[in-house]
Design a protein around this motif. Structure first.
Motif, PDB file in Angstrom:
ATOM      1  N   THR A   6       0.869  -1.155  -0.132  1.00  0.00           N
ATOM      2  CA  THR A   6       0.033  -0.044  -0.021  1.00  0.00           C
ATOM      3  C   THR A   6       0.752   1.182  -0.003  1.00  0.00           C
ATOM      4  O   THR A   6       1.319   1.772  -1.073  1.00  0.00           O
ATOM      5  CB  THR A   6      -0.991   0.278   1.278  1.00  0.00           C
ATOM      6  N   ASN A  28      -1.877  -6.144  -4.219  1.00  0.00           N
ATOM      7  CA  ASN A  28      -1.963  -4.625  -4.794  1.00  0.00           C
ATOM      8  C   ASN A  28      -3.031  -4.771  -5.469  1.00  0.00           C
ATOM      9  O   ASN A  28      -3.594  -5.317  -6.439  1.00  0.00           O
ATOM     10  CB  ASN A  28      -0.681  -4.006  -5.151  1.00  0.00           C
ATOM     11  N   TYR A  36      -1.081   3.789  -5.206  1.00  0.00           N
ATOM     12  CA  TYR A  36      -0.970   2.611  -4.611  1.00  0.00           C
ATOM     13  C   TYR A  36      -0.010   1.792  -5.995  1.00  0.00           C
ATOM     14  O   TYR A  36       0.831   1.060  -5.519  1.00  0.00           O
ATOM     15  CB  TYR A  36      -2.103   1.664  -4.771  1.00  0.00           C
ATOM     16  N   LEU A  40       3.684   0.228  -5.500  1.00  0.00           N
ATOM     17  CA  LEU A  40       3.814  -1.449  -6.103  1.00  0.00           C
ATOM     18  C   LEU A  40       5.122  -1.085  -7.186  1.00  0.00           C
ATOM     19  O   LEU A  40       5.914  -1.804  -7.137  1.00  0.00           O
ATOM     20  CB  LEU A  40       2.685  -1.555  -7.124  1.00  0.00           C
TER      21      LEU A  40
END
Length: 260
Positions: A6, A28, A36, A40
Motif C-alpha cells: 500500500t 495490490n 498505490y 508497487l
C-alpha cells in the motif's frame, strides 16, 4: 514470500533481501492507476535491483476486503504447497499493507503452520519526522491520525486456532526454572511437576528414585513433545536449553495459563 503493498517500500523490500526469497507474491490494487500503483512499481524496481533472480508475482486484489485478501493468501499458499510440498517455506509479511491483510494473512498462516513462517518487521527510521507529526496528523489543534472518517464496521468470520496444550506450556516453564537452577534431571523434574499437579501418579522406587516406567512416561509426554515441536533442544547428553520458540511460547501463554 507473501506481502501486501500500500504505502510501504522498505518494509517489503528489505525482508525479501534478508530472507533471500526466490519468489515474492505481492498483493495490490495493481489494476488501478493510483498512488498505490506507484508504490508497487517502486517495490518491484527495488527488488529487481537488489535481488535480480527473485521472481515477482503481482496479485490484483481488493486489499481492504478481509474475505478477498484471505481467499487470495490461502490460494497462494495452496499453490506453492502443491508445487513444492513440505519444502515450501513460505514467509508471510504481516507488517506491511492494510490491517485487513495483516489479520487475514496471519490467520491463513496459522492454518498452514507446516509450510508458512509469518513474521513482523518494525520501522527503524520513519519518513515523517516527529516535528511534522502535528502538521500532518492534526486538524488544527485536534489530533486526527491517518484516518479522518471511517466506513461502517464489518464483522470478521472467526476460525478456530488451537492454543498450545496448557500442561505442556506450564511444564516447560518448570523446565526453564530448573535449567536456571542447574538441576533439570528427570527425577527432579518429575518431582516438581508432581507437586504442581502436572505429573500424576508419580511414584518412587525402592531406592528413592523414580521407577523406569514413570521416567519413560515423563520422557514421552513432555521431553519428546518439546523436542519435536522445537521448544527444547539438547546441548549435550545431560543438558538441554529452551529454544527461542520455546521462550516465545512461554512469553505469550504462560502467564494466562497460570491464572486458570
Amino acid at each position: 514470500m507473501i506481502a501486501c503493498v500500500t504505502f510501504e517500500v522498505a518494509k517489503i523490500v528489505e525482508p525479501v533481501e534478508f530472507y533471500e526469497s526466490t519468489k515474492v507474491h505481492l498483493l495490490n490494487r495493481s489494476s488501478e492507476n493510483t498512488i498505490y500503483r506507484e508504490f508497487l512499481d517502486q517495490v518491484v524496481k527495488d527488488i529487481n535491483e537488489r535481488m535480480p533472480r527473485t521472481e515477482v508475482i503481482i496479485h490484483d486484489c481488493k486489499v481492504f476486503d478481509f474475505s478477498e485478501v484471505m481467499k487470495e493468501v490461502l490460494c497462494i499458499i495452496q499453490d506453492e504447497t502443491d508445487k513444492h510440498g513440505e519444502h515450501a517455506d513460505i514467509y508471510v509479511n504481516i507488517s506491511a499493507g492494510t490491517s485487513e491483510y495483516s489479520a487475514a494473512s496471519l490467520m491463513a498462516s496459522m492454518m498452514h503452520t507446516d509450510v508458512t513462517i509469518p513474521f513482523t518487521v518494525s520501522a527503524k527510521e520513519f519518513q515523517v519526522p516527529e516535528e511534522r507529526i502535528r502538521e500532518i496528523y492534526y486538524d488544527g489543534d485536534r489530533p486526527v491520525g491517518m484516518t479522518k472518517t471511517t466506513r461502517e464496521p464489518k464483522a470478521v468470520s472467526a476460525y478456530p486456532i488451537e492454543k498450545p496444550d496448557r500442561t505442556k506450556v506450564l511444564a516447560l516453564k518448570v523446565m526453564k526454572e530448573q535449567i536456571e537452577k542447574g538441576d533439570s534431571c528427570a527425577a527432579t523434574m518429575m518431582s516438581v511437576l508432581n507437586e504442581k499437579g502436572l505429573f500424576d501418579d508419580y511414584k518412587k522406587g525402592y531406592n528413592g528414585k523414580p521407577e523406569q516406567k514413570e521416567v519413560m512416561k515423563y520422557q514421552r509426554n513432555y521431553v519428546d513433545f518439546w523436542l519435536s515441536n522445537g521448544w527444547l533442544e539438547k546441548v549435550s547428553k545431560r543438558k538441554s536449553r529452551i529454544t527461542p520458540t520455546g521462550n516465545e511460547i512461554l512469553e505469550i501463554f504462560s502467564e494466562s495459563y497460570c491464572r486458570d
